[in-house]
Design a protein around this motif. Structure first.
Motif, PDB file in Angstrom:
ATOM      1  N   ILE A 187       2.294   2.552 -11.830  1.00 25.52           N
ATOM      2  CA  ILE A 187       1.259   1.542 -12.068  1.00 25.52           C
ATOM      3  C   ILE A 187       0.305   2.010 -13.164  1.00 25.52           C
ATOM      4  CG2 ILE A 187      -0.490   0.091 -10.987  1.00 25.52           C
ATOM      5  CD1 ILE A 187       2.419  -0.182  -9.881  1.00 25.52           C
ATOM      6  N   GLU A 188       0.053   3.302 -13.218  1.00 27.48           N
ATOM      7  CA  GLU A 188      -0.868   3.845 -14.218  1.00 27.48           C
ATOM      8  C   GLU A 188      -0.352   3.688 -15.646  1.00 27.48           C
ATOM      9  OE1 GLU A 188      -2.813   7.752 -12.883  1.00 27.48           O
ATOM     10  OE2 GLU A 188      -1.323   7.384 -11.312  1.00 27.48           O
ATOM     11  N   VAL A 189       0.945   3.441 -15.807  1.00 31.36           N
ATOM     12  CA  VAL A 189       1.486   3.215 -17.152  1.00 31.36           C
ATOM     13  C   VAL A 189       0.858   1.973 -17.765  1.00 31.36           C
ATOM     14  CG1 VAL A 189       3.577   2.645 -18.472  1.00 31.36           C
ATOM     15  CG2 VAL A 189       3.665   4.396 -16.686  1.00 31.36           C
ATOM     16  N   PHE A 190       0.705   0.905 -16.974  1.00 34.36           N
ATOM     17  CA  PHE A 190       0.148  -0.340 -17.519  1.00 34.36           C
ATOM     18  C   PHE A 190      -1.274  -0.635 -17.026  1.00 34.36           C
ATOM     19  CE2 PHE A 190       2.932  -1.338 -13.938  1.00 34.36           C
ATOM     20  CZ  PHE A 190       2.159  -2.154 -13.135  1.00 34.36           C
ATOM     21  N   ILE A 191      -1.740   0.151 -16.041  1.00 30.87           N
ATOM     22  CA  ILE A 191      -3.149   0.069 -15.629  1.00 30.87           C
ATOM     23  C   ILE A 191      -3.684   1.503 -15.574  1.00 30.87           C
ATOM     24  CG2 ILE A 191      -4.813  -0.840 -13.960  1.00 30.87           C
ATOM     25  CD1 ILE A 191      -2.748  -2.744 -12.929  1.00 30.87           C
ATOM     26  N   PRO A 192      -3.909   2.116 -16.729  1.00 32.89           N
ATOM     27  CA  PRO A 192      -4.397   3.505 -16.728  1.00 32.89           C
ATOM     28  C   PRO A 192      -5.783   3.643 -16.104  1.00 32.89           C
ATOM     29  CG  PRO A 192      -4.452   2.559 -18.943  1.00 32.89           C
ATOM     30  CD  PRO A 192      -3.688   1.602 -18.085  1.00 32.89           C
ATOM     31  N   GLU A 193      -6.510   2.539 -15.990  1.00 33.13           N
ATOM     32  CA  GLU A 193      -7.836   2.567 -15.370  1.00 33.13           C
ATOM     33  C   GLU A 193      -7.774   2.924 -13.878  1.00 33.13           C
ATOM     34  OE1 GLU A 193      -7.881  -0.497 -18.736  1.00 33.13           O
ATOM     35  OE2 GLU A 193      -6.536   0.063 -17.088  1.00 33.13           O
ATOM     36  N   LEU A 194      -6.563   2.942 -13.313  1.00 32.51           N
ATOM     37  CA  LEU A 194      -6.395   3.306 -11.907  1.00 32.51           C
ATOM     38  C   LEU A 194      -6.583   4.812 -11.690  1.00 32.51           C
ATOM     39  CD1 LEU A 194      -5.458   2.617  -8.974  1.00 32.51           C
ATOM     40  CD2 LEU A 194      -3.103   2.927  -9.771  1.00 32.51           C
ATOM     41  N   THR A 195      -6.255   5.611 -12.677  1.00 35.61           N
ATOM     42  CA  THR A 195      -6.214   7.071 -12.520  1.00 35.61           C
ATOM     43  C   THR A 195      -7.497   7.671 -11.943  1.00 35.61           C
ATOM     44  OG1 THR A 195      -4.643   7.192 -14.354  1.00 35.61           O
ATOM     45  CG2 THR A 195      -5.723   9.241 -13.701  1.00 35.61           C
ATOM     46  N   PRO A 196      -8.694   7.301 -12.426  1.00 34.22           N
ATOM     47  CA  PRO A 196      -9.917   7.930 -11.901  1.00 34.22           C
ATOM     48  C   PRO A 196     -10.157   7.706 -10.412  1.00 34.22           C
ATOM     49  CG  PRO A 196     -10.368   6.833 -13.993  1.00 34.22           C
ATOM     50  CD  PRO A 196      -9.007   6.401 -13.565  1.00 34.22           C
ATOM     51  N   LEU A 197      -9.507   6.684  -9.818  1.00 32.59           N
ATOM     52  CA  LEU A 197      -9.717   6.415  -8.399  1.00 32.59           C
ATOM     53  C   LEU A 197      -9.091   7.488  -7.523  1.00 32.59           C
ATOM     54  CD1 LEU A 197     -10.245   3.580  -9.725  1.00 32.59           C
ATOM     55  CD2 LEU A 197      -9.320   2.573  -7.642  1.00 32.59           C
ATOM     56  N   LEU A 198      -8.001   8.101  -8.007  1.00 29.47           N
ATOM     57  CA  LEU A 198      -7.270   9.078  -7.215  1.00 29.47           C
ATOM     58  C   LEU A 198      -8.119  10.335  -7.010  1.00 29.47           C
ATOM     59  CD1 LEU A 198      -4.918   7.266  -8.567  1.00 29.47           C
ATOM     60  CD2 LEU A 198      -3.469   9.166  -7.901  1.00 29.47           C
ATOM     61  N   GLY A 199      -8.380  10.649  -5.751  1.00 27.26           N
ATOM     62  CA  GLY A 199      -9.142  11.844  -5.433  1.00 27.26           C
ATOM     63  C   GLY A 199     -10.635  11.719  -5.654  1.00 27.26           C
ATOM     64  N   CYS A 200     -11.122  10.544  -6.054  1.00 32.65           N
ATOM     65  CA  CYS A 200     -12.568  10.366  -6.249  1.00 32.65           C
ATOM     66  C   CYS A 200     -13.238  10.313  -4.879  1.00 32.65           C
ATOM     67  CB  CYS A 200     -12.858   9.092  -7.032  1.00 32.65           C
ATOM     68  SG  CYS A 200     -14.623   8.799  -7.296  1.00 32.65           S
ATOM     69  N   PRO A 201     -14.069  11.306  -4.554  1.00 29.23           N
ATOM     70  CA  PRO A 201     -14.642  11.363  -3.201  1.00 29.23           C
ATOM     71  C   PRO A 201     -15.711  10.311  -2.961  1.00 29.23           C
ATOM     72  CG  PRO A 201     -15.570  13.094  -4.575  1.00 29.23           C
ATOM     73  CD  PRO A 201     -14.513  12.420  -5.400  1.00 29.23           C
ATOM     74  N   GLN A 202     -15.921  10.022  -1.683  1.00 32.27           N
ATOM     75  CA  GLN A 202     -17.000   9.125  -1.275  1.00 32.27           C
ATOM     76  C   GLN A 202     -17.747   9.806  -0.138  1.00 32.27           C
ATOM     77  OE1 GLN A 202     -16.109   4.666  -1.801  1.00 32.27           O
ATOM     78  NE2 GLN A 202     -14.243   5.390  -0.841  1.00 32.27           N
ATOM     79  N   ALA A 210       0.825  -1.210   0.000  1.00 31.55           N
ATOM     80  CA  ALA A 210       0.000   0.000   0.000  1.00 31.55           C
ATOM     81  C   ALA A 210       0.858   1.258   0.000  1.00 31.55           C
ATOM     82  CB  ALA A 210      -0.937  -0.001   1.204  1.00 31.55           C
ATOM     83  N   LYS A 211       1.903   1.253   0.782  1.00 29.14           N
ATOM     84  CA  LYS A 211       2.794   2.415   0.862  1.00 29.14           C
ATOM     85  C   LYS A 211       3.471   2.683  -0.474  1.00 29.14           C
ATOM     86  CE  LYS A 211       6.733   4.189   3.522  1.00 29.14           C
ATOM     87  NZ  LYS A 211       7.700   3.889   4.620  1.00 29.14           N
ATOM     88  N   VAL A 212       3.929   1.621  -1.121  1.00 30.10           N
ATOM     89  CA  VAL A 212       4.609   1.768  -2.414  1.00 30.10           C
ATOM     90  C   VAL A 212       3.628   2.232  -3.485  1.00 30.10           C
ATOM     91  CG1 VAL A 212       5.804   0.494  -4.252  1.00 30.10           C
ATOM     92  CG2 VAL A 212       6.415   0.107  -1.859  1.00 30.10           C
ATOM     93  N   LEU A 213       2.428   1.666  -3.501  1.00 32.70           N
ATOM     94  CA  LEU A 213       1.419   2.065  -4.492  1.00 32.70           C
ATOM     95  C   LEU A 213       1.019   3.522  -4.305  1.00 32.70           C
ATOM     96  CD1 LEU A 213      -0.808  -1.133  -4.392  1.00 32.70           C
ATOM     97  CD2 LEU A 213       0.589  -0.384  -6.318  1.00 32.70           C
ATOM     98  N   ARG A 214       0.961   3.956  -3.068  1.00 28.08           N
ATOM     99  CA  ARG A 214       0.597   5.349  -2.786  1.00 28.08           C
ATOM    100  C   ARG A 214       1.660   6.299  -3.346  1.00 28.08           C
ATOM    101  NH1 ARG A 214      -0.020   4.742   2.196  1.00 28.08           N
ATOM    102  NH2 ARG A 214      -2.299   4.610   2.248  1.00 28.08           N
ATOM    103  N   GLU A 215       2.922   5.958  -3.133  1.00 27.81           N
ATOM    104  CA  GLU A 215       4.019   6.837  -3.553  1.00 27.81           C
ATOM    105  C   GLU A 215       4.300   6.752  -5.045  1.00 27.81           C
ATOM    106  OE1 GLU A 215       8.679   7.805  -2.266  1.00 27.81           O
ATOM    107  OE2 GLU A 215       7.517   6.275  -1.194  1.00 27.81           O
ATOM    108  N   PHE A 216       4.058   5.586  -5.645  1.00 22.50           N
ATOM    109  CA  PHE A 216       4.445   5.382  -7.045  1.00 22.50           C
ATOM    110  C   PHE A 216       3.265   4.977  -7.926  1.00 22.50           C
ATOM    111  CE2 PHE A 216       8.312   4.795  -4.555  1.00 22.50           C
ATOM    112  CZ  PHE A 216       9.233   5.576  -5.266  1.00 22.50           C
ATOM    113  N   HIS A 217       2.087   5.489  -7.605  1.00 22.75           N
ATOM    114  CA  HIS A 217       0.904   5.120  -8.399  1.00 22.75           C
ATOM    115  C   HIS A 217       1.061   5.490  -9.867  1.00 22.75           C
ATOM    116  CE1 HIS A 217      -0.539   9.315  -8.594  1.00 22.75           C
ATOM    117  NE2 HIS A 217      -0.126   9.415  -7.342  1.00 22.75           N
ATOM    118  N   GLU A 218       1.859   6.528 -10.152  1.00 19.84           N
ATOM    119  CA  GLU A 218       2.049   6.928 -11.553  1.00 19.84           C
ATOM    120  C   GLU A 218       2.736   5.843 -12.373  1.00 19.84           C
ATOM    121  OE1 GLU A 218       3.070  11.548 -11.614  1.00 19.84           O
ATOM    122  OE2 GLU A 218       3.866  10.522  -9.837  1.00 19.84           O
TER     123      GLU A 218
END
Length: 443
Positions: free
Chosen positions: A223-238, A213-221
């Motif tokens: 992961i987004e190279v090969f899973i661009p579908e991750l991008t909309p999750l960032l900052g999406c409020p609930q 979790a810590k690594v994904l938080r710091e380096f999510h960019e």
């Protein structure tokens, strides 16, 4: 720092090369893990001997030319396969993955300075002990992951090292050194040159890491190279009474709340991928994510296939995502109906997924009692041998034919009706009773 205790076949191989006046060392992850007190999975050996000389040293043993182009042979020594590679200098990297050529060397420094991270350059043999030419011991003691030499060069040579760095950080719990981290982010687009199979392998190991979790938080960019579908999750409020994080942070907290099983970690990483697309806000300002679980399964399936996950993994993960928001059964009958639908393995997995999901919400223990009851229902059903599936019925197709029920759709309807009756406790799971009940079914 722990001692290096190599298996006997490794020590024997090193001794045989030493007796032949060749330098030889265990190298890389096996030395690193040994010093950290972990049991290495594999032992690699590096040597000044050329492949031809290695064959001569191990004459009489089976030697396989597993990577002869790059100076690697595999020796089967006392039933143990050992990869032995000649010291080398890599030529140009034109595809961001593999050198166009290699040159053999007699100098250990040439070999270790072409490697990825300092903690993976450590060498050992019984005569010299640990040999550290790149500052690996200091970084190991400090828990730092640092590229060997110039980080940009290391990652531009082999782009997979970018993801390997994140994986090592997640699994070892090491912090990535500042310049190395900047280079990882700067060069992340090079990952597009790496095969999906290798990406999948490293990404899965990353997810299984204790610090994922810590690594994904710091380096999510990255992961987004090969899973661009991750991008909309960032900052999406609930904006709901149940949540206290945005979708991305909720995902990371859920991920670190579940055991390091591949299926379960994949489920928690992907379980809310469709929430941004399904988000609707009512007039009171409350967010709703109706249908996000089924939409998520549909969204995630092509991602997993794109990353070349096995079909069974894809099917299991997407099925669990599609049902992850299912409410816990309120009765044993509901538990049997759920078991009938998803089976025992997925029922158990669903409990773990719902628990991890809730631990990442505003009230992390809100459904503890419901999940405990869900577990208790399962234990009772299994211990008592209670029927929840067609295969557990005391009648089969041949029995039903004897009372005039035909093969095909009529048979399927009859069996389903009998199972419904047994689960609802309106008919006992006894052959005579079931056959009598079957006679009353509409044709």
């Amino acid at each position: 720092m722990n001692a290096v205790n190599a298996p006997k076949p490794v020590e024997k191989a090193l001794q045989m090369l030493y007796n032949a006046n060749m330098e030889a060392y265990a190298v890389g992850g096996c030395v690193r893990d040994s010093l950290l007190g972990k049991a290495p999975n594999d032992w690699d050996i590096t040597t000044s001997a050329t492949p031809k000389e290695v064959k001569q040293v191990f004459e009489g043993y089976r030697v396989l030319e597993t990577g002869i182009k790059h100076g690697t042979v595999t020796v089967l020594l006392d039933g143990t396969p050992l990869e032995i590679t000649t010291f080398r200098v890599d030529g140009q990297y034109l595809d961001a993955r593999h050198p166009e050529s290699v040159s053999f060397s007699r100098n250990l420094l040439d070999d270790v300075t072409r490697r990825d991270f300092t903690v993976n350059t450590l060498c050992w043999n019984p005569q010299t002990g640990v040999v550290d030419l790149c500052g690996g011991i200091a970084d190991l003691q400090k828990g730092i992951l640092r590229a060997v030499g110039e980080p940009d060069r290391r990652f531009q040579e082999d782009a997979l090292r970018i993801l390997r760095g994140l994986r090592f950080s997640a699994t070892l719990g090491f912090k990535i050194e500042a310049e190395t981290a900047k280079s990882i982010l700067r060069n992340r687009q090079l990952l597009t040159a790496v095969s999906a199979e290798r990406i999948q392998e490293e990404f899965t190991k990353l997810l299984l890491g204790k610090n994922a979790a810590k690594v994904l938080r710091e380096f999510h960019e990255v992961i987004e190279v090969f899973i661009p579908e991750l991008t909309p999750l960032l900052g999406c409020p609930q904006h709901t009474p149940y949540h206290c994080y945005d979708v991305f942070e909720h995902t990371l907290h859920a991920l670190e709340s579940i055991e390091n099983d591949e299926i379960l970690r994949l489920c928690m990483f992907f379980h809310d991928f469709a929430k941004p697309a399904c988000r609707r806000t009512d007039k009171a300002g409350t967010d709703h994510f109706k249908g996000h679980e089924k939409a998520g399964a549909e969204l995630v399936r092509p991602i997993l296939l794109r990353l070349r996950y096995p079909r069974k993994t894809v099917d299991t993960v997407t099925e669990l995502i599609a049902i992850h928001d299912t409410k816990a059964p309120k009765s044993k009958m509901e538990a049997k109906q759920l078991l009938r639908k998803i089976g025992v393995d997925n029922y158990r997995a669903l409990i773990k997924i719902k628990r991890a999901d809730n631990l990442a919400k505003a009230d992390p223990h809100a459904i503890d009692k419901k999940l405990l009851q869900m577990e208790n229902y399962l234990s009772e059903i299994l211990e008592n041998g209670e029927c929840y599936s067609l295969k557990a019925l005391t009648v089969n197709g041949n029995d039903l034919k004897s009372v005039g029920i035909s093969d095909g759709p009529e048979m399927h309807r009859a069996l389903d009706a009998l199972l419904d009756a047994v689960i609802a406790d309106t008919c006992p799971n006894e052959k005579d009773a079931l056959l009598c009940f079957a006679k009353t079914l509409p044709r």
